[in-house]
Write an enzyme that holds these catalytic residues in place. Sequence first.
Site, PDB file in Angstrom:
ATOM      1  N   GLY A 108       0.940  -1.089   0.275  1.00 23.98           N
ATOM      2  CA  GLY A 108      -0.137  -0.211   0.084  1.00 23.98           C
ATOM      3  C   GLY A 108       0.985   1.159  -0.217  1.00 23.98           C
ATOM      4  O   GLY A 108       2.056   0.883  -0.242  1.00 23.98           O
ATOM      5  N   ILE A 142      -1.155 -17.466   9.747  1.00 29.53           N
ATOM      6  CA  ILE A 142      -0.434 -17.155   8.701  1.00 29.53           C
ATOM      7  C   ILE A 142       1.383 -17.719  10.039  1.00 29.53           C
ATOM      8  O   ILE A 142       0.944 -16.985  10.733  1.00 29.53           O
ATOM      9  CB  ILE A 142       0.431 -16.084   8.117  1.00 29.53           C
ATOM     10  CG1 ILE A 142       1.426 -16.102   6.865  1.00 29.53           C
ATOM     11  CG2 ILE A 142       0.188 -15.305   8.196  1.00 29.53           C
ATOM     12  CD1 ILE A 142       1.940 -15.208   5.470  1.00 29.53           C
ATOM     13  N   TYR A 170     -14.758   0.665   9.723  1.00 29.59           N
ATOM     14  CA  TYR A 170     -12.992   0.735  10.580  1.00 29.59           C
ATOM     15  C   TYR A 170     -12.806   1.501  12.077  1.00 29.59           C
ATOM     16  O   TYR A 170     -11.591   1.121  12.247  1.00 29.59           O
ATOM     17  CB  TYR A 170     -12.684   2.237   9.679  1.00 29.59           C
ATOM     18  CG  TYR A 170     -11.473   2.501   8.988  1.00 29.59           C
ATOM     19  CD1 TYR A 170     -10.098   1.729   8.296  1.00 29.59           C
ATOM     20  CD2 TYR A 170     -11.142   3.938   9.499  1.00 29.59           C
ATOM     21  CE1 TYR A 170      -8.853   2.549   8.928  1.00 29.59           C
ATOM     22  CE2 TYR A 170      -9.998   4.245   9.524  1.00 29.59           C
ATOM     23  CZ  TYR A 170      -8.621   4.003   9.201  1.00 29.59           C
ATOM     24  OH  TYR A 170      -7.495   3.746   8.808  1.00 29.59           O
TER      25      TYR A 170
HETATM   26  P1  NAD Z   1      -3.616   1.745   1.714  1.00 33.81           P
HETATM   27  O1  NAD Z   1      -5.162   1.027   1.392  1.00 33.81           O
HETATM   28  O2  NAD Z   1      -2.452   2.034   0.382  1.00 33.81           O
HETATM   29  O3  NAD Z   1      -2.820   0.152   2.327  1.00 33.81           O
HETATM   30  C1  NAD Z   1      -3.203  -0.983   2.579  1.00 33.81           C
HETATM   31  C2  NAD Z   1      -3.111  -1.631   2.158  1.00 33.81           C
HETATM   32  O4  NAD Z   1      -3.699  -3.274   3.480  1.00 33.81           O
HETATM   33  C3  NAD Z   1      -2.562  -2.272   0.987  1.00 33.81           C
HETATM   34  O5  NAD Z   1      -1.745  -2.648   0.087  1.00 33.81           O
HETATM   35  C4  NAD Z   1      -4.336  -3.328   1.390  1.00 33.81           C
HETATM   36  O6  NAD Z   1      -3.857  -4.528  -0.235  1.00 33.81           O
HETATM   37  C5  NAD Z   1      -3.497  -4.059   2.056  1.00 33.81           C
HETATM   38  N1  NAD Z   1      -4.242  -4.869   3.170  1.00 33.81           N
HETATM   39  C6  NAD Z   1      -5.512  -4.616   2.543  1.00 33.81           C
HETATM   40  N2  NAD Z   1      -6.355  -5.767   3.231  1.00 33.81           N
HETATM   41  C7  NAD Z   1      -6.406  -6.493   3.810  1.00 33.81           C
HETATM   42  C8  NAD Z   1      -5.979  -7.448   4.059  1.00 33.81           C
HETATM   43  N3  NAD Z   1      -7.295  -8.101   5.352  1.00 33.81           N
HETATM   44  N4  NAD Z   1      -4.887  -8.812   4.383  1.00 33.81           N
HETATM   45  C9  NAD Z   1      -3.959  -8.374   4.350  1.00 33.81           C
HETATM   46  N5  NAD Z   1      -3.517  -6.743   3.028  1.00 33.81           N
HETATM   47  C10 NAD Z   1      -4.289  -6.292   3.155  1.00 33.81           C
HETATM   48  O7  NAD Z   1      -3.659   2.517   3.077  1.00 33.81           O
HETATM   49  P2  NAD Z   1      -2.479   3.338   3.599  1.00 33.81           P
HETATM   50  O8  NAD Z   1      -2.734   4.399   3.427  1.00 33.81           O
HETATM   51  O9  NAD Z   1      -1.214   3.005   3.390  1.00 33.81           O
HETATM   52  O10 NAD Z   1      -2.694   2.904   5.176  1.00 33.81           O
HETATM   53  C11 NAD Z   1      -1.804   2.103   5.657  1.00 33.81           C
HETATM   54  C12 NAD Z   1      -2.483   1.808   7.078  1.00 33.81           C
HETATM   55  O11 NAD Z   1      -2.245   3.317   7.369  1.00 33.81           O
HETATM   56  C13 NAD Z   1      -4.047   1.249   6.981  1.00 33.81           C
HETATM   57  O12 NAD Z   1      -3.993   0.618   8.255  1.00 33.81           O
HETATM   58  C14 NAD Z   1      -4.781   2.511   7.369  1.00 33.81           C
HETATM   59  O13 NAD Z   1      -5.938   2.577   8.891  1.00 33.81           O
HETATM   60  C15 NAD Z   1      -3.607   3.392   8.468  1.00 33.81           C
HETATM   61  N6  NAD Z   1      -3.834   5.066   7.921  1.00 33.81           N
HETATM   62  C16 NAD Z   1      -3.989   5.567   6.820  1.00 33.81           C
HETATM   63  C17 NAD Z   1      -4.023   6.595   7.342  1.00 33.81           C
HETATM   64  C18 NAD Z   1      -3.060   8.251   6.421  1.00 33.81           C
HETATM   65  O14 NAD Z   1      -3.815   8.931   6.198  1.00 33.81           O
HETATM   66  N7  NAD Z   1      -2.527   7.000   4.563  1.00 33.81           N
HETATM   67  C19 NAD Z   1      -4.214   7.730   8.258  1.00 33.81           C
HETATM   68  C20 NAD Z   1      -4.869   6.557   9.446  1.00 33.81           C
HETATM   69  C21 NAD Z   1      -4.221   5.347   9.368  1.00 33.81           C
END
Ligand code: NAD
Length: 313
Positions: A11, A61, A146
């Site tokens: 991600g 896993i 969420y």
């Molecule tokens: P993103 O959607 O780009 O990345 C999330 C990744 O998790 C993706 O690669 C997706 O394919 C993978 N994924 C989702 N469900 C899965 C599962 N069940 N098994 C395996 N892989 C799975 O989002 P991001 O912005 O990179 O966010 C990463 C983390 O940070 C998340 O947990 C998100 O909640 C948290 N977060 C991000 C932000 C932000 O502003 N970017 C803010 C608060 C929290």
Amino acid sequence: MKTAVISGGAGFLGSHLSDRLIATHKILCIDNFFTGKRENIAHLVSHPNYTLIEHDIINPIHFSDQKIDLIFNLACPASPIHYQHNAIRTIKTNVLGTINLLGMAKRHGARILQASTSEVYGDPLEHPQTESYRGNVNPIGIRSCYDEGKRCAETLMFDYHRQHNVAVRVMRIFNTYGPRMSEEDGRVVSNFVIQALRGNDITIYGSGEQTRSFCYVTDLLDGMIKLMETDGFTGPVNIGNPNEFTIRELADAVIEQTGSSSRLIFKDLPKDDPQRRKPDISLASEKLDWQPKIELRAGLAETISFFEQQISS
Ligand code: NAD
Ligand code: UDP
């Protein structure tokens, strides 16, 4: 060399984290590619320190043939449109997925970091938000899969810590943006930049008076790595940029910096959309000696140039 599992490693944040760690760590990236992209990690897959495991963390896993030292649990769709797409799956990812990774941490004696979120504060009644604020979350609304999923993941982290002595780190991430956000992500910075670059209408939800505080990805990763490396401090800790902007101000900044002629259009505000959000980062400053360095203007410039390349290629 330490071995780090990064769930959600394909991600936006996970791929940048992998770039930071690849020279000094063995990385096991676990991703189901729900929102992750192969192009985010195309430059990593042939690296000798990197292994990609296509797997959904909802299912257990095991790595019985190698020792895991660090686990970064980033797997979860982060954009409202994606986490609401299959709400039950989002909860399962946050609850069952986190239990699976905590089990791994317990078996390996690994340190585990949870990517939690400012959403644990819901539509906050305290401003700015400190870590001691317990939040104002609707438990049955469209964002609950969420918000409550992430709150439960925090509970699990601390229960495993108390019950099994697992070394946990909980990071409450505030809106983070930068290159490698997906074009279809749906979050506000990527939406506005793409709309402006294409000359499309800029979609403001509600009046645009609601606020967010935007953190550039490199600052966020500095905080994440410091939290993981710091001994004797579990968090939860806010990591975000405390400079607060209305969504209307963000739209104006994007238009100005792209030189776009897009016009602003106003759409309905989604339900339970928080009105204000701004982190109090005193704890991160005190415990991690961390504060963000990149201001919105500079971070937007990098993000705009990334999307310009994406659109032209
Ligand atoms: P993103 O959607 O780009 O990345 C999330 C990744 O998790 C993706 O690669 C997706 O394919 C993978 N994924 C989702 N469900 C899965 C599962 N069940 N098994 C395996 N892989 C799975 O989002 P991001 O912005 O990179 O966010 C990463 C983390 O940070 C998340 O947990 C998100 O909640 C948290 N977060 C991000 C932000 C932000 O502003 N970017 C803010 C608060 C929290
Ligand atoms: N938003 C908007 N237009 C968009 C996308 C989002 O006005 O095209 C608003 C959204 O309603 C919210 C804010 O921008 O008030 C931040 O939304 P985002 O989905 O990026 O993250 P959130 O902080 O709500 O999880």
